[in-house]
Design a protein around this motif. Structure first.
Motif, mmCIF file in Angstrom:
data_model
loop_
_atom_site.group_PDB
_atom_site.id
_atom_site.type_symbol
_atom_site.label_atom_id
_atom_site.label_comp_id
_atom_site.label_asym_id
_atom_site.label_seq_id
_atom_site.Cartn_x
_atom_site.Cartn_y
_atom_site.Cartn_z
ATOM 1 N N ILE A 6 0.877 -1.097 -0.032
ATOM 2 C CA ILE A 6 -0.014 0.020 0.031
ATOM 3 C C ILE A 6 0.714 1.214 -0.012
ATOM 4 C CG2 ILE A 6 -0.278 0.038 2.489
ATOM 5 C CD1 ILE A 6 -3.231 0.851 1.991
ATOM 6 N N ALA A 7 0.360 2.223 -0.658
ATOM 7 C CA ALA A 7 1.166 3.457 -0.790
ATOM 8 C C ALA A 7 0.355 4.613 0.146
ATOM 9 C CB ALA A 7 1.381 4.046 -2.248
ATOM 10 N N LEU A 8 1.242 5.417 0.842
ATOM 11 C CA LEU A 8 0.879 6.457 1.718
ATOM 12 C C LEU A 8 1.341 7.874 1.223
ATOM 13 C CD1 LEU A 8 1.336 4.886 5.250
ATOM 14 C CD2 LEU A 8 -0.815 4.594 3.581
ATOM 15 N N VAL A 9 0.492 8.736 1.067
ATOM 16 C CA VAL A 9 0.862 10.122 0.676
ATOM 17 C C VAL A 9 -0.085 11.072 1.282
ATOM 18 C CG1 VAL A 9 0.982 11.607 -1.322
ATOM 19 C CG2 VAL A 9 1.343 9.097 -1.900
ATOM 20 N N ALA A 10 0.699 12.066 1.836
ATOM 21 C CA ALA A 10 -0.198 13.162 2.527
ATOM 22 C C ALA A 10 0.556 14.373 2.226
ATOM 23 C CB ALA A 10 0.148 13.056 4.017
ATOM 24 N N HIS A 11 -0.137 15.454 1.606
ATOM 25 C CA HIS A 11 0.341 16.681 1.253
ATOM 26 C C HIS A 11 0.001 17.685 2.267
ATOM 27 C CE1 HIS A 11 -0.088 15.830 -3.482
ATOM 28 N NE2 HIS A 11 0.867 15.126 -3.037
ATOM 29 N N ASP A 12 0.926 18.554 2.394
ATOM 30 C CA ASP A 12 0.819 19.792 3.209
ATOM 31 C C ASP A 12 0.399 19.591 4.615
ATOM 32 O OD1 ASP A 12 1.967 20.967 0.960
ATOM 33 O OD2 ASP A 12 -0.008 21.386 0.374
ATOM 34 N N ALA A 13 -0.841 20.142 5.005
ATOM 35 C CA ALA A 13 -1.345 20.041 6.366
ATOM 36 C C ALA A 13 -1.905 18.652 6.690
ATOM 37 C CB ALA A 13 -2.402 21.341 6.416
ATOM 38 N N CYS A 14 -1.925 17.924 5.774
ATOM 39 C CA CYS A 14 -2.420 16.668 6.096
ATOM 40 C C CYS A 14 -1.432 15.326 6.530
ATOM 41 C CB CYS A 14 -3.184 16.078 4.804
ATOM 42 S SG CYS A 14 -4.677 16.937 4.251
ATOM 43 N N LYS A 15 -0.145 15.909 6.665
ATOM 44 C CA LYS A 15 0.657 14.874 7.095
ATOM 45 C C LYS A 15 0.527 14.625 8.604
ATOM 46 C CE LYS A 15 4.215 16.349 4.148
ATOM 47 N NZ LYS A 15 4.008 15.809 3.164
ATOM 48 N N ASP A 16 0.127 15.324 9.678
ATOM 49 C CA ASP A 16 -0.121 14.985 10.931
ATOM 50 C C ASP A 16 -1.494 14.085 10.885
ATOM 51 O OD1 ASP A 16 1.785 16.691 12.078
ATOM 52 O OD2 ASP A 16 0.414 18.239 12.606
ATOM 53 N N LEU A 17 -2.469 14.052 9.864
ATOM 54 C CA LEU A 17 -3.625 13.492 9.790
ATOM 55 C C LEU A 17 -3.049 11.846 9.419
ATOM 56 C CD1 LEU A 17 -6.655 13.223 10.271
ATOM 57 C CD2 LEU A 17 -6.624 14.098 7.731
ATOM 58 N N MET A 18 -2.235 12.028 8.537
ATOM 59 C CA MET A 18 -1.767 10.694 7.944
ATOM 60 C C MET A 18 -0.887 9.787 9.156
ATOM 61 S SD MET A 18 -1.470 8.280 5.457
ATOM 62 C CE MET A 18 -1.670 9.052 4.094
ATOM 63 N N VAL A 19 -0.137 10.624 9.907
ATOM 64 C CA VAL A 19 0.676 9.852 11.075
ATOM 65 C C VAL A 19 -0.293 9.267 11.928
ATOM 66 C CG1 VAL A 19 2.081 10.306 13.033
ATOM 67 C CG2 VAL A 19 2.792 11.310 10.702
ATOM 68 N N GLN A 20 -1.467 10.141 12.403
ATOM 69 C CA GLN A 20 -2.528 9.760 13.386
ATOM 70 C C GLN A 20 -3.309 8.250 12.646
ATOM 71 O OE1 GLN A 20 -5.144 13.180 13.694
ATOM 72 N NE2 GLN A 20 -3.611 14.445 15.210
ATOM 73 N N ALA A 75 2.051 -2.920 -9.065
ATOM 74 C CA ALA A 75 2.972 -2.960 -8.147
ATOM 75 C C ALA A 75 2.091 -2.473 -6.864
ATOM 76 C CB ALA A 75 4.202 -2.420 -8.017
ATOM 77 N N LEU A 76 0.913 -2.050 -6.786
ATOM 78 C CA LEU A 76 0.254 -1.447 -5.760
ATOM 79 C C LEU A 76 -1.052 -2.266 -5.417
ATOM 80 C CD1 LEU A 76 1.021 2.285 -5.549
ATOM 81 C CD2 LEU A 76 2.126 0.442 -4.010
ATOM 82 N N ASP A 77 -1.641 -2.392 -4.171
ATOM 83 C CA ASP A 77 -2.618 -2.998 -4.031
ATOM 84 C C ASP A 77 -3.745 -1.854 -3.534
ATOM 85 O OD1 ASP A 77 -2.286 -5.714 -4.421
ATOM 86 O OD2 ASP A 77 -0.827 -5.478 -2.809
ATOM 87 N N GLY A 78 -3.309 -0.688 -3.054
ATOM 88 C CA GLY A 78 -4.191 0.446 -2.403
ATOM 89 C C GLY A 78 -3.270 1.795 -2.381
ATOM 90 N N LEU A 79 -3.972 2.868 -2.407
ATOM 91 C CA LEU A 79 -3.384 4.141 -2.091
ATOM 92 C C LEU A 79 -4.165 4.848 -1.460
ATOM 93 C CD1 LEU A 79 -1.379 6.400 -3.251
ATOM 94 C CD2 LEU A 79 -3.209 6.790 -5.087
ATOM 95 N N ILE A 80 -3.352 5.339 -0.116
ATOM 96 C CA ILE A 80 -4.258 6.355 0.847
ATOM 97 C C ILE A 80 -3.384 7.537 0.602
ATOM 98 C CG2 ILE A 80 -4.317 6.675 3.159
ATOM 99 C CD1 ILE A 80 -5.639 3.969 2.298
ATOM 100 N N PHE A 81 -4.128 8.428 0.002
ATOM 101 C CA PHE A 81 -3.772 9.960 -0.564
ATOM 102 C C PHE A 81 -4.389 11.076 0.130
ATOM 103 C CE2 PHE A 81 -3.430 12.317 -4.756
ATOM 104 C CZ PHE A 81 -2.446 12.932 -4.340
ATOM 105 N N PHE A 82 -3.912 11.565 0.988
ATOM 106 C CA PHE A 82 -4.602 12.485 1.918
ATOM 107 C C PHE A 82 -4.137 13.858 1.294
ATOM 108 C CE2 PHE A 82 -4.926 10.131 6.151
ATOM 109 C CZ PHE A 82 -5.968 9.170 5.430
#
Length: 128
Positions: A6-20, A75-82
């Motif tokens: 799975i791929a994890l991407v978080a732009h700008d102010a969403c990085k804290d949200l992704m970590v949570q 090569a990916l099964d899912g994308l979490i893209f905040f």
């Protein structure tokens, strides 16, 4: 369906949200291969050193395109893209490109914590 990567991407102010979000699902994420763009992945690795995260380049320096290539290669099964909906969208072309590729290749993708929960549930072995 069993999740492998799975791929994890978080732009700008969403990085804290992704970590949570990762913290909420740390036990499940330990069971799969996680890739993340540079800054997002670095924040996740610092918060959860026990989680194995493959770091790509920072999103605007090519990491978003690396994720896109992984989508195109299957090569990916899912994308979490905040995506930060309140930013002036300096990443607009990257957002559109990843969204387009996820749709073209029918890759499960989430753009908010609640949809990310649903995608992770869909991809997990818990589903029949």
């Amino acid at each position: 369906m069993s999740v492998n990567k799975i791929a994890l991407v978080a732009h700008d102010a969403c990085k804290d949200l992704m970590v949570q979000w990762v913290g909420k699902h740390i036990n499940r994420l330990r069971q799969i291969s996680v890739v993340a763009t540079g800054t997002t992945g670095g924040r996740i690795a610092a918060a959860y050193p026990e989680l194995s995260v493959t770091l790509l380049k920072s999103g605007p320096l090519g990491g978003d395109q690396q994720i896109g290539a992984m989508i195109a290669e299957g090569a990916l099964d899912g994308l979490i893209f905040f995506v930060d909906p309140m930013s002036p969208m300096p990443h607009d072309v990257d957002v559109k490109a990843l969204t387009r590729l996820a749709i073209v290749y029918d890759l499960p993708m989430a753009c908010s914590p609640s949809t990310a929960d649903a995608v992770l549930d869909y991809l997990s072995d818990d589903q029949e």
